[in-house]
Design a protein around this motif. Structure first.
Motif, PDB file in Angstrom:
ATOM      1  N   ASP A 188       6.385   3.662   9.075  1.00 12.71           N
ATOM      2  CA  ASP A 188       5.671   2.395   8.936  1.00 12.71           C
ATOM      3  C   ASP A 188       4.291   2.467   9.588  1.00 12.71           C
ATOM      4  OD1 ASP A 188       7.803   1.332   7.589  1.00 12.71           O
ATOM      5  OD2 ASP A 188       8.559   0.142   9.272  1.00 12.71           O
ATOM      6  N   ARG A 189       4.208   3.069  10.766  1.00 10.94           N
ATOM      7  CA  ARG A 189       2.931   3.166  11.484  1.00 10.94           C
ATOM      8  C   ARG A 189       1.892   3.943  10.687  1.00 10.94           C
ATOM      9  NH1 ARG A 189       0.026   6.472  14.780  1.00 10.94           N
ATOM     10  NH2 ARG A 189       1.484   8.223  14.568  1.00 10.94           N
ATOM     11  N   LEU A 190       2.341   4.993  10.013  1.00  8.93           N
ATOM     12  CA  LEU A 190       1.427   5.843   9.261  1.00  8.93           C
ATOM     13  C   LEU A 190       1.203   5.361   7.824  1.00  8.93           C
ATOM     14  CD1 LEU A 190       2.663   9.356  10.445  1.00  8.93           C
ATOM     15  CD2 LEU A 190       0.601   8.126  11.175  1.00  8.93           C
ATOM     16  N   GLY A 191       1.829   4.267   7.462  1.00  7.85           N
ATOM     17  CA  GLY A 191       1.650   3.740   6.105  1.00  7.85           C
ATOM     18  C   GLY A 191       2.330   4.573   5.049  1.00  7.85           C
ATOM     19  N   LEU A 192       3.439   5.226   5.402  1.00  8.67           N
ATOM     20  CA  LEU A 192       4.196   6.027   4.433  1.00  8.67           C
ATOM     21  C   LEU A 192       5.154   5.113   3.701  1.00  8.67           C
ATOM     22  CD1 LEU A 192       4.825   9.129   6.718  1.00  8.67           C
ATOM     23  CD2 LEU A 192       2.943   8.722   5.113  1.00  8.67           C
ATOM     24  N   PRO A 206       9.542  -6.073   7.392  1.00  7.42           N
ATOM     25  CA  PRO A 206       8.200  -5.639   7.799  1.00  7.42           C
ATOM     26  C   PRO A 206       7.326  -5.384   6.570  1.00  7.42           C
ATOM     27  CG  PRO A 206       9.912  -4.371   8.916  1.00  7.42           C
ATOM     28  CD  PRO A 206      10.589  -5.143   7.836  1.00  7.42           C
ATOM     29  N   ASN A 207       6.030  -5.523   6.752  1.00  7.42           N
ATOM     30  CA  ASN A 207       5.103  -5.313   5.645  1.00  7.42           C
ATOM     31  C   ASN A 207       3.951  -4.413   6.093  1.00  7.42           C
ATOM     32  OD1 ASN A 207       4.066  -5.625   3.041  1.00  7.42           O
ATOM     33  ND2 ASN A 207       2.831  -7.401   3.641  1.00  7.42           N
ATOM     34  N   PRO A 208       4.242  -3.139   6.392  1.00  7.43           N
ATOM     35  CA  PRO A 208       3.189  -2.236   6.865  1.00  7.43           C
ATOM     36  C   PRO A 208       2.152  -1.957   5.789  1.00  7.43           C
ATOM     37  CG  PRO A 208       5.221  -1.035   6.443  1.00  7.43           C
ATOM     38  CD  PRO A 208       5.552  -2.480   6.311  1.00  7.43           C
ATOM     39  N   VAL A 209       0.958  -1.595   6.217  1.00 10.03           N
ATOM     40  CA  VAL A 209      -0.124  -1.290   5.295  1.00 10.03           C
ATOM     41  C   VAL A 209       0.025   0.143   4.807  1.00 10.03           C
ATOM     42  CG1 VAL A 209      -2.620  -1.090   5.021  1.00 10.03           C
ATOM     43  CG2 VAL A 209      -1.654  -2.898   6.469  1.00 10.03           C
ATOM     44  N   PRO A 210       0.108   0.372   3.491  1.00  8.36           N
ATOM     45  CA  PRO A 210       0.293   1.736   2.992  1.00  8.36           C
ATOM     46  C   PRO A 210      -0.953   2.586   3.144  1.00  8.36           C
ATOM     47  CG  PRO A 210       0.031   0.205   1.162  1.00  8.36           C
ATOM     48  CD  PRO A 210       0.116  -0.627   2.403  1.00  8.36           C
ATOM     49  N   ALA A 211      -0.762   3.897   3.202  1.00  6.13           N
ATOM     50  CA  ALA A 211      -1.878   4.836   3.220  1.00  6.13           C
ATOM     51  C   ALA A 211      -2.782   4.580   2.019  1.00  6.13           C
ATOM     52  CB  ALA A 211      -1.352   6.267   3.198  1.00  6.13           C
ATOM     53  N   GLU A 212      -4.070   4.826   2.188  1.00  2.98           N
ATOM     54  CA  GLU A 212      -5.046   4.413   1.181  1.00  2.98           C
ATOM     55  C   GLU A 212      -5.125   5.341  -0.029  1.00  2.98           C
ATOM     56  OE1 GLU A 212      -5.667   4.708   4.394  1.00  2.98           O
ATOM     57  OE2 GLU A 212      -6.350   2.757   5.134  1.00  2.98           O
ATOM     58  N   SER A 213      -4.486   6.499   0.015  1.00  3.02           N
ATOM     59  CA  SER A 213      -4.551   7.427  -1.106  1.00  3.02           C
ATOM     60  C   SER A 213      -3.345   8.359  -1.057  1.00  3.02           C
ATOM     61  CB  SER A 213      -5.842   8.248  -1.053  1.00  3.02           C
ATOM     62  OG  SER A 213      -5.811   9.132   0.061  1.00  3.02           O
ATOM     63  N   LEU A 214      -3.094   9.028  -2.173  1.00  2.00           N
ATOM     64  CA  LEU A 214      -2.014  10.006  -2.204  1.00  2.00           C
ATOM     65  C   LEU A 214      -2.310  11.170  -1.266  1.00  2.00           C
ATOM     66  CD1 LEU A 214      -0.564  10.663  -5.791  1.00  2.00           C
ATOM     67  CD2 LEU A 214       0.684  10.364  -3.648  1.00  2.00           C
ATOM     68  N   LYS A 215      -3.572  11.568  -1.183  1.00  2.00           N
ATOM     69  CA  LYS A 215      -3.939  12.659  -0.272  1.00  2.00           C
ATOM     70  C   LYS A 215      -3.625  12.282   1.163  1.00  2.00           C
ATOM     71  CE  LYS A 215      -7.716  15.681   1.216  1.00  2.00           C
ATOM     72  NZ  LYS A 215      -7.329  15.559   2.650  1.00  2.00           N
ATOM     73  N   LEU A 216      -4.020  11.075   1.558  1.00  2.00           N
ATOM     74  CA  LEU A 216      -3.765  10.638   2.923  1.00  2.00           C
ATOM     75  C   LEU A 216      -2.265  10.477   3.165  1.00  2.00           C
ATOM     76  CD1 LEU A 216      -5.089   9.857   5.569  1.00  2.00           C
ATOM     77  CD2 LEU A 216      -5.262   7.500   4.739  1.00  2.00           C
TER      78      LEU A 216
END
Length: 434
Positions: A188-192, A206-216
């Motif tokens: 969750d912390r890493l947006g995975l 919980p509603n964590p913020v997802p990573a901004e790209s597939l690479k990230l």
């Protein structure tokens, strides 16, 4: 044919991502001519068990809609059972062109794209993932499942993660909808977070913020310990989302572009999206949550989160599709990669991808697929291949009987009602009686 494990977890976490009435032909596809010529008659009398169950759900208003399609071989027509409306209390009836959140039914699509690259020699089934994504070369593994992320609870991976492992959920990767404790918190912390449910907050979820790209997403995932040694256990995971990154690196194009160019376009799947165009909101269903026997809208069509571009294209649970479109995907599989004279996938990609790809070293004890097989993103049993989605959908192809079958509805969690897990059994029962 027991597909009970098409159901995909508890609403609080597991059910979030997993894993899912007929009118006159003249009005069914207004504005959407791609399906108008393909409408088939209601075949409830030929499938009495399926029809009885579907009609019971509709009569008891447990769902806004429930729509089943059944097709034979490469026949263009998919026969239909059921109906309902796009939303509870609405007047617009569902049909073959209605749009549904298919969640983990995305996985077989990603899996088959991977198998196509294998058949072209661009990937190897047992090729180490680190050949494509070097960050995964020296993974750490938790000694205690879902235990602490500390040096005393970590050990080096004994084997490399392979493409086969990713396809079959045996890589040892986790899932924030499955894991508990420190490892879930780290995801969750890493947006995975490879999926989405609603714009609105859901109590207790919980509603964590997802990573901004597939690479990230991939780069961050490589920093998190595995929950099992690669090749030792079947464990539902973010593997198919990671394969999205593998695919775009190998092809040198965004993952969603690859799917459009290599599968959706050639297969004539014109209504399958990661982002629903605002022009198509009029055929998007509403998704519901089931609490204490009552249903509540959690993603109304007009304000759906699927109208927004996702942080990245979720290869494990990101697609919205129509019964018509996904039936074309199933038709293509029954055609060993070909549909309507167009070659979409190689025959080898389909034959191998729908076979049991599980490594011989894997322990299935206590898993959702104990006593069964697993192919490229879907369950393999009794000459059939398929999977389900978190919102109650399910689909499979039966190669022995040359049958394709789908269940479309929209509610979460998928195990709130037994219909998703029982659907293939109902189909088989009617098939046997016929």
């Amino acid at each position: 044919m027991a597909y009970a494990d098409f159901t995909e977890g508890a609403f609080s976490r597991r059910g979030m991502l997993k894993g899912s009435a007929l009118v006159a032909a003249g009005g069914l596809f207004a504005g959407h001519p791609m399906g108008a010529a393909l409408l088939a008659h209601d075949v409830s009398e030929d499938w009495p068990t399926v029809a009885a169950e579907v009609n019971k759900y509709l009569a008891e208003k447990k769902v806004a809609n429930m729509f089943v399609t059944l097709g034979w071989r490469q026949e263009e027509h998919a026969h239909t059972i059921g109906g309902g409306t796009l939303a509870m209390g609405g007047s617009t009836k569902v049909d073959e062109d209605s749009l549904y959140r298919i969640y983990s039914m995305t996985k077989p699509v990603t899996g088959m794209m991977t198998m196509q690259l294998v058949s072209e020699g661009k990937l190897g089934l047992d090729q180490p993932l680190s050949d494509i994504l070097p960050a995964f070369a020296n993974m750490q593994v938790q000694k205690e499942y879902d235990g602490a992320i500390t040096d005393d609870n970590l050990e080096p991976a004994k084997n490399p993660i392979t493409i086969r492992h990713l396809l079959t959920h045996t890589a040892g990767l986790g899932y924030n909808i499955v894991q508990q404790g420190a490892i879930k918190d780290e995801y969750d912390r890493l947006g995975l977070v490879p999926g989405q449910v609603s714009r609105m907050p859901i109590p207790g979820v919980p509603n964590p913020v997802p990573a901004e790209s597939l690479k990230l997403f991939a780069d961050r995932l490589a920093t998190v310990p595995l929950v099992h040694q690669p090749g030792t256990r079947w464990s539902y995971s973010v593997a198919m989302d990671l394969l999205g990154r593998v695919i775009e690196v190998v092809e040198g194009k965004p993952f969603d572009t690859v799917l459009q160019e290599r599968i959706f376009g050639p297969a004539g799947m014109t209504s399958t999206y990661f982002t629903v165009p605002k022009s198509e909101v009029g055929r998007l269903t509403t998704n519901y949550a089931v609490f204490n026997g009552q249903i509540f809208p959690i993603d109304p069509a007009a304000s759906s989160i699927y109208l927004d571009k996702p942080a990245f294209p979720y290869g494990g649970a990101g697609l919205v599709s129509s019964p018509y479109d996904y039936d074309r995907f199933l038709r293509m599989l029954l055609g060993m990669g070909e549909i309507d004279g167009t070659r979409v996938l190689s025959e080898a990609a389909v034959r191998v991808g729908t076979s049991n790809l599980l490594p011989s070293t894997v322990d299935l004890t206590g898993s959702w697929i104990e006593g069964e097989g697993f192919g490229a993103g879907g369950r393999v049993k009794d000459n059939a291949f398929g999977w389900g989605g978190a919102a109650g959908t399910a689909a499979f192809v039966d190669f022995k009987h040359k049958l394709r079958a789908q269940l479309f509805t929209q509610y979460m969690p998928s195990e709130a009602y037994p219909i998703q897990g029982s659907f293939p059994d109902y189909v088989r029962k009617d098939l046997a009686a016929a």
